[in-house]
Structure formats: structure tokens, C-alpha cells
Design a protein around this motif. Structure first.
Motif, PDB file in Angstrom:
ATOM      1  N   PHE A  10     -70.069  47.496 -56.457  1.00 40.33           N
ATOM      2  CA  PHE A  10     -69.012  48.032 -57.295  1.00 40.33           C
ATOM      3  C   PHE A  10     -67.696  48.187 -56.519  1.00 40.33           C
ATOM      4  CE2 PHE A  10     -72.918  49.659 -59.255  1.00 40.33           C
ATOM      5  CZ  PHE A  10     -72.724  49.245 -60.568  1.00 40.33           C
ATOM      6  N   TYR A  11     -66.587  47.984 -57.226  1.00 44.10           N
ATOM      7  CA  TYR A  11     -65.268  48.218 -56.636  1.00 44.10           C
ATOM      8  C   TYR A  11     -65.002  49.719 -56.542  1.00 44.10           C
ATOM      9  CZ  TYR A  11     -63.837  43.334 -56.679  1.00 44.10           C
ATOM     10  OH  TYR A  11     -63.734  42.000 -56.408  1.00 44.10           O
ATOM     11  N   GLN A  12     -64.238  50.112 -55.537  1.00 45.69           N
ATOM     12  CA  GLN A  12     -63.881  51.503 -55.292  1.00 45.69           C
ATOM     13  C   GLN A  12     -62.369  51.679 -55.435  1.00 45.69           C
ATOM     14  OE1 GLN A  12     -66.597  53.608 -54.322  1.00 45.69           O
ATOM     15  NE2 GLN A  12     -67.813  51.751 -54.695  1.00 45.69           N
ATOM     16  N   TYR A  13     -61.951  52.914 -55.717  1.00 46.52           N
ATOM     17  CA  TYR A  13     -60.522  53.243 -55.694  1.00 46.52           C
ATOM     18  C   TYR A  13     -60.282  54.363 -54.683  1.00 46.52           C
ATOM     19  CZ  TYR A  13     -61.726  57.267 -58.646  1.00 46.52           C
ATOM     20  OH  TYR A  13     -62.276  58.416 -59.129  1.00 46.52           O
ATOM     21  N   VAL A  20     -52.384  64.588 -52.929  1.00 48.62           N
ATOM     22  CA  VAL A  20     -53.809  64.785 -53.217  1.00 48.62           C
ATOM     23  C   VAL A  20     -54.492  63.424 -53.206  1.00 48.62           C
ATOM     24  CG1 VAL A  20     -55.517  65.644 -54.854  1.00 48.62           C
ATOM     25  CG2 VAL A  20     -53.305  66.802 -54.624  1.00 48.62           C
ATOM     26  N   ARG A  21     -55.656  63.358 -52.599  1.00 48.14           N
ATOM     27  CA  ARG A  21     -56.391  62.107 -52.507  1.00 48.14           C
ATOM     28  C   ARG A  21     -57.455  62.037 -53.589  1.00 48.14           C
ATOM     29  NH1 ARG A  21     -59.557  59.881 -47.073  1.00 48.14           N
ATOM     30  NH2 ARG A  21     -59.712  57.684 -47.724  1.00 48.14           N
ATOM     31  N   TYR A  22     -57.472  60.934 -54.315  1.00 44.50           N
ATOM     32  CA  TYR A  22     -58.459  60.689 -55.352  1.00 44.50           C
ATOM     33  C   TYR A  22     -59.228  59.415 -54.986  1.00 44.50           C
ATOM     34  CZ  TYR A  22     -55.461  63.904 -57.931  1.00 44.50           C
ATOM     35  OH  TYR A  22     -54.726  64.998 -58.316  1.00 44.50           O
ATOM     36  N   ARG A  23     -60.529  59.520 -54.908  1.00 46.14           N
ATOM     37  CA  ARG A  23     -61.325  58.350 -54.549  1.00 46.14           C
ATOM     38  C   ARG A  23     -62.670  58.395 -55.251  1.00 46.14           C
ATOM     39  NH1 ARG A  23     -62.759  59.658 -48.196  1.00 46.14           N
ATOM     40  NH2 ARG A  23     -63.484  61.797 -48.504  1.00 46.14           N
ATOM     41  N   GLY A  24     -63.239  57.217 -55.419  1.00 50.23           N
ATOM     42  CA  GLY A  24     -64.535  57.127 -56.069  1.00 50.23           C
ATOM     43  C   GLY A  24     -64.839  55.695 -56.469  1.00 50.23           C
ATOM     44  N   SER A  25     -65.852  55.522 -57.307  1.00 47.90           N
ATOM     45  CA  SER A  25     -66.266  54.192 -57.746  1.00 47.90           C
ATOM     46  C   SER A  25     -65.618  53.857 -59.069  1.00 47.90           C
ATOM     47  CB  SER A  25     -67.787  54.134 -57.878  1.00 47.90           C
ATOM     48  OG  SER A  25     -68.176  52.929 -58.497  1.00 47.90           O
ATOM     49  N   GLU A  33     -61.407  44.473 -64.271  1.00 48.62           N
ATOM     50  CA  GLU A  33     -61.791  45.750 -64.873  1.00 48.62           C
ATOM     51  C   GLU A  33     -61.539  46.897 -63.904  1.00 48.62           C
ATOM     52  OE1 GLU A  33     -65.777  45.763 -66.274  1.00 48.62           O
ATOM     53  OE2 GLU A  33     -65.468  44.157 -67.740  1.00 48.62           O
ATOM     54  N   ALA A  34     -61.816  46.643 -62.631  1.00 48.36           N
ATOM     55  CA  ALA A  34     -61.599  47.680 -61.617  1.00 48.36           C
ATOM     56  C   ALA A  34     -60.116  48.043 -61.517  1.00 48.36           C
ATOM     57  CB  ALA A  34     -62.123  47.204 -60.272  1.00 48.36           C
ATOM     58  N   LYS A  35     -59.245  47.030 -61.600  1.00 51.66           N
ATOM     59  CA  LYS A  35     -57.803  47.305 -61.557  1.00 51.66           C
ATOM     60  C   LYS A  35     -57.380  48.150 -62.761  1.00 51.66           C
ATOM     61  CE  LYS A  35     -56.029  43.168 -61.116  1.00 51.66           C
ATOM     62  NZ  LYS A  35     -54.991  42.122 -60.909  1.00 51.66           N
ATOM     63  N   ALA A  36     -57.981  47.864 -63.925  1.00 51.22           N
ATOM     64  CA  ALA A  36     -57.663  48.642 -65.120  1.00 51.22           C
ATOM     65  C   ALA A  36     -58.132  50.092 -64.977  1.00 51.22           C
ATOM     66  CB  ALA A  36     -58.299  47.994 -66.345  1.00 51.22           C
ATOM     67  N   VAL A  37     -59.326  50.268 -64.397  1.00 48.55           N
ATOM     68  CA  VAL A  37     -59.847  51.621 -64.161  1.00 48.55           C
ATOM     69  C   VAL A  37     -58.932  52.380 -63.212  1.00 48.55           C
ATOM     70  CG1 VAL A  37     -61.725  52.941 -63.110  1.00 48.55           C
ATOM     71  CG2 VAL A  37     -62.255  51.021 -64.628  1.00 48.55           C
ATOM     72  N   GLU A  38     -58.520  51.731 -62.121  1.00 50.12           N
ATOM     73  CA  GLU A  38     -57.640  52.371 -61.142  1.00 50.12           C
ATOM     74  C   GLU A  38     -56.301  52.742 -61.769  1.00 50.12           C
ATOM     75  OE1 GLU A  38     -57.002  51.216 -56.645  1.00 50.12           O
ATOM     76  OE2 GLU A  38     -55.549  50.141 -57.905  1.00 50.12           O
TER      77      GLU A  38
END
Length: 355
Positions: A10-13, A20-25, A33-38
Motif C-alpha cells: 500500500f502507498y503511504q502519506y 503538525v505531521r500527518y502520516r499513515g496508509s 488513487e493514493a494521490k487522491a487520498v493524500e
């Protein structure tokens, strides 16, 4: 931009917004799709709509895959299970909004396609992924009664391969699949274990193997000379991404590829070999039963067989006790209390009784 960590499908962001740092799958293997989620996460953060304790089912599976499963020999199987669950419940479903009724729907819609044991494995994977988000990311969790959802699995029947059937099977089975069948007969390893075994699980210097078993556990298995010779003489996969797998099949292009434990072309070939060999009511898992019954017949040691099968309780191994019972019958039929060579009967007058 979305990125992949080594071993994760899976792609991560990883975003830094307002200090503030935001990270996850991203919960997807598709880059677009990953770019759209990010992008959506970035917009939600800026608009104040993001809720850091709420995660989607896709994010839960992706995060669990990255944090817990990544790099393990069972990774492909877990990914397949995640896809099956997401295909029914939906990747964008918030995990805290999943209800008991949703999981019941997952179960009932799957019964016609898969076995109760498979459904139970799906549920266990789903439960672990959700609870992982709660434990590591303080995610809001649904209230699910997992015990009530567990499916009753039918009592497993014992089917042993006779030596005559064994000869016919290997005669009709395509040669590149012989190693995996022999390995199952030599170790009692399950189908998933055989297909996901990697060369770094094999330790020739210590005559030991680390076999992946259920629930992400590992069974340390001794390697005898027969197993060692099988593994030493096996061809190695030579295509990128498959070199680590022990058991592979030969493709039409001459390259070797890993075997999918959940189905596909190879298992069609397996069933064809059984049909051509006229072997009825037999599954790959029955090679495990064959190993257990033969070993128990030779050793008579139920405890040792239990440990080699990786059973957590010897009660599970008791299903093979019929082997010992048969041996006891044979022993008693050849036993005589009256003579080391003559078995007493009422008719031969060996035993005489006085009033």
C-alpha cells in the motif's frame, strides 16, 4: 507525494501541515488513487475537517500490513484476505462505523463461496487490523461481538494417502510440482506454509527450518537428511520478486513463479493429476494427514507428533489416535498369555480350568 515502504503493497502519506505531521496508509496499491487520498487528507486538514482518531477500513488494513505483516512469509495471504473483506465492506468505510450487522452481512454473503474456516480467518484478520489501529493510533473502534460471529467448522476427516495412490499421484503430477508435494509429505506443512516458505526460513547450517504457521506464528522444524536432499537439489526461482520463494512452478516462458496458496492455475493442475490418477476424495491438506498418521504409526509418540504439527494442544492431535488404536488391536491379536508362539482359543484346549 505518496510513497511505498519496503515490503508494503500500500502507498503511504506523510504530510507536514501547520507544524503538525500527518502520516499513515492510503489503503490502496494504485498510485493515482493514493494521490487522491493524500489530496483529500490535505484538504480536510486545512479545512479543519480531519479527525485524527477516525480511520477507514482501507487505512486500517494498510497500516496493519505495514506495521505487522510486512516482510513476513504470510504477507501475500493477508493481502488476499484484506482484499476479500474490503470487496464486501468497502475501503472507505470508517472503522468506528462498522456494525455487527455489517459483519453478519460479510459472513452470510461469503458462505456460498468459501469455507467456514476461511471466513474465520477473514474475521480474525479484520479484528486484528481494527484493534491495531486502536492500540497504536488511538482510533475510535466499533463494538463488535467477535465470538458470536465465529463460524462452526466441520469436524475434519482424516484421509491418508496409500503408498499405491502416492505412486499414481506423482506419476500424473507435473514434475515442477513434485517438490511441494514431497515437502508436505515429509513435514506435514499446510498448503499456505508450503506456498509462502522462503529460503531465508531454511537454515542448512543448523538443520532447522522456520515454518510460518497460523496466526503469524513460526514452527521450528528439524530438517532430516531426506528433507535436506530435497531442498538442496531444488531449482531456484530466477525472476525479480520471486527469488526468495522456495516452492515455485515453471511458466511457459521458462521462468519460475511463486504458487498462489488461495487458488489459480496450479491448483487446477493439482486436481487434474488427482483425477488422472483416479484418487478420490483427496485434498492437498490430506498430505498433512498422511504425514501425521505415518509418523504416529512409526513412533507411537502422540506428543512428538503434536509438536511437529505445530498444534497448541495435544487434544487437537488426538484425531489421529485411531492409528494407535489399530496398532493396539494388531498387537493384541498376536499376543498370547499362555505361550510366546501359540494364541489360546477355546477350541485348541490350551487353557484348562478346574471348578
Amino acid at each position: 507525494m505518496p510513497f511505498k515502504r519496503k515490503g508494503s503493497p500500500f502507498y503511504q502519506y506523510d504530510l507536514q501541515i501547520g507544524g503538525v505531521r500527518y502520516r499513515g496508509s492510503c489503503g490502496t496499491e494504485d498510485y493515482e488513487e493514493a494521490k487522491a487520498v493524500e489530496a483529500q487528507i490535505r484538504m480536510d486538514v486545512k479545512s479543519g475537517q480531519v479527525n485524527t482518531d477516525r480511520f477507514t477500513l482501507g487505512q486500517a488494513f494498510g497500516t496493519y500490513q505495514h506495521d505487522v505483516i510486512s516482510g513476513k512469509s504470510s504477507e501475500r495471504t493477508h493481502l488476499s484476505q484484506a482484499r476479500a473483506v474490503i470487496g464486501i465492506l468497502g475501503s472507505d468505510t470508517p472503522i468506528d462505523k462498522i456494525t455487527q450487522a455489517d459483519i453478519v452481512q460479510l459472513v452470510t454473503s461469503s458462505r456460498r463461496r468459501v469455507t467456514p474456516a476461511t471466513i474465520n480467518r477473514w474475521l480474525e484478520h479484520l479484528k486484528r487490523a481494527i484493534e491495531h489501529m486502536g492500540a497504536t493510533h488511538a482510533a475510535a473502534l466499533p463494538k463488535i461481538d467477535w465470538k458470536r460471529l465465529k463460524q462452526k467448522e466441520p469436524k475434519e476427516r482424516i484421509r491418508e494417502l496409500s503408498f499405491d495412490e502416492q505412486g499414481r499421484l506423482f506419476h500424473h503430477l507435473r514434475e515442477d510440482l513434485h517438490p511441494m508435494a514431497w515437502f508436505a509429505l515429509m513435514t506435514g506443512a499446510r498448503r499456505e506454509t508450503v506456498c509462502t516458505l522462503r529460503w531465508n526460513d531454511i537454515h542448512f547450517d543448523r538443520n532447522r527450518m522456520h515454518l510460518p504457521v497460523k496466526m503469524d506464528k513460526t514452527l521450528i522444524f528439524p530438517m532430516n537428511q531426506e528433507i535436506r536432499e530435497l531442498l538442496t537439489n531444488m531449482p531456484r526461482a530466477n525472476t525479480p520478486g520471486t527469488r526468495g520463494y522456495v516452492f515455485t512452478y515453471l511458466g511457459t516462458d521458462g521462468s519460475r513463479y511463486p504458487i498462489n496458496p488461495t487458488g489459480g492455475y496450479i491448483w487446477v493442475q493439482w486436481r487434474k493429476a488427482l483425477s488422472d490418477a483416479e484418487i478420490e476424495d483427496f485434498r492437498f491438506h490430506d498430505l498433512r494427514h498422511t504425514f501425521a498418521t505415518r509418523l504416529l504409526r512409526q513412533t507411537g509418540n502422540l506428543k512428538q507428533v503434536s509438536r511437529l504439527l505445530g498444534h497448541e494442544s495435544i487434544e487437537t492431535t488426538m484425531r489421529y489416535a485411531h492409528v494407535l488404536e489399530t496398532d493396539l488391536e494388531d498387537t493384541m491379536n498376536s499376543f498370547s498369555a499362555a505361550s510366546p508362539t501359540v494364541s489360546p482359543t477355546l477350541s485348541n484346549n490350551v487353557l484348562k480350568f478346574k471348578d
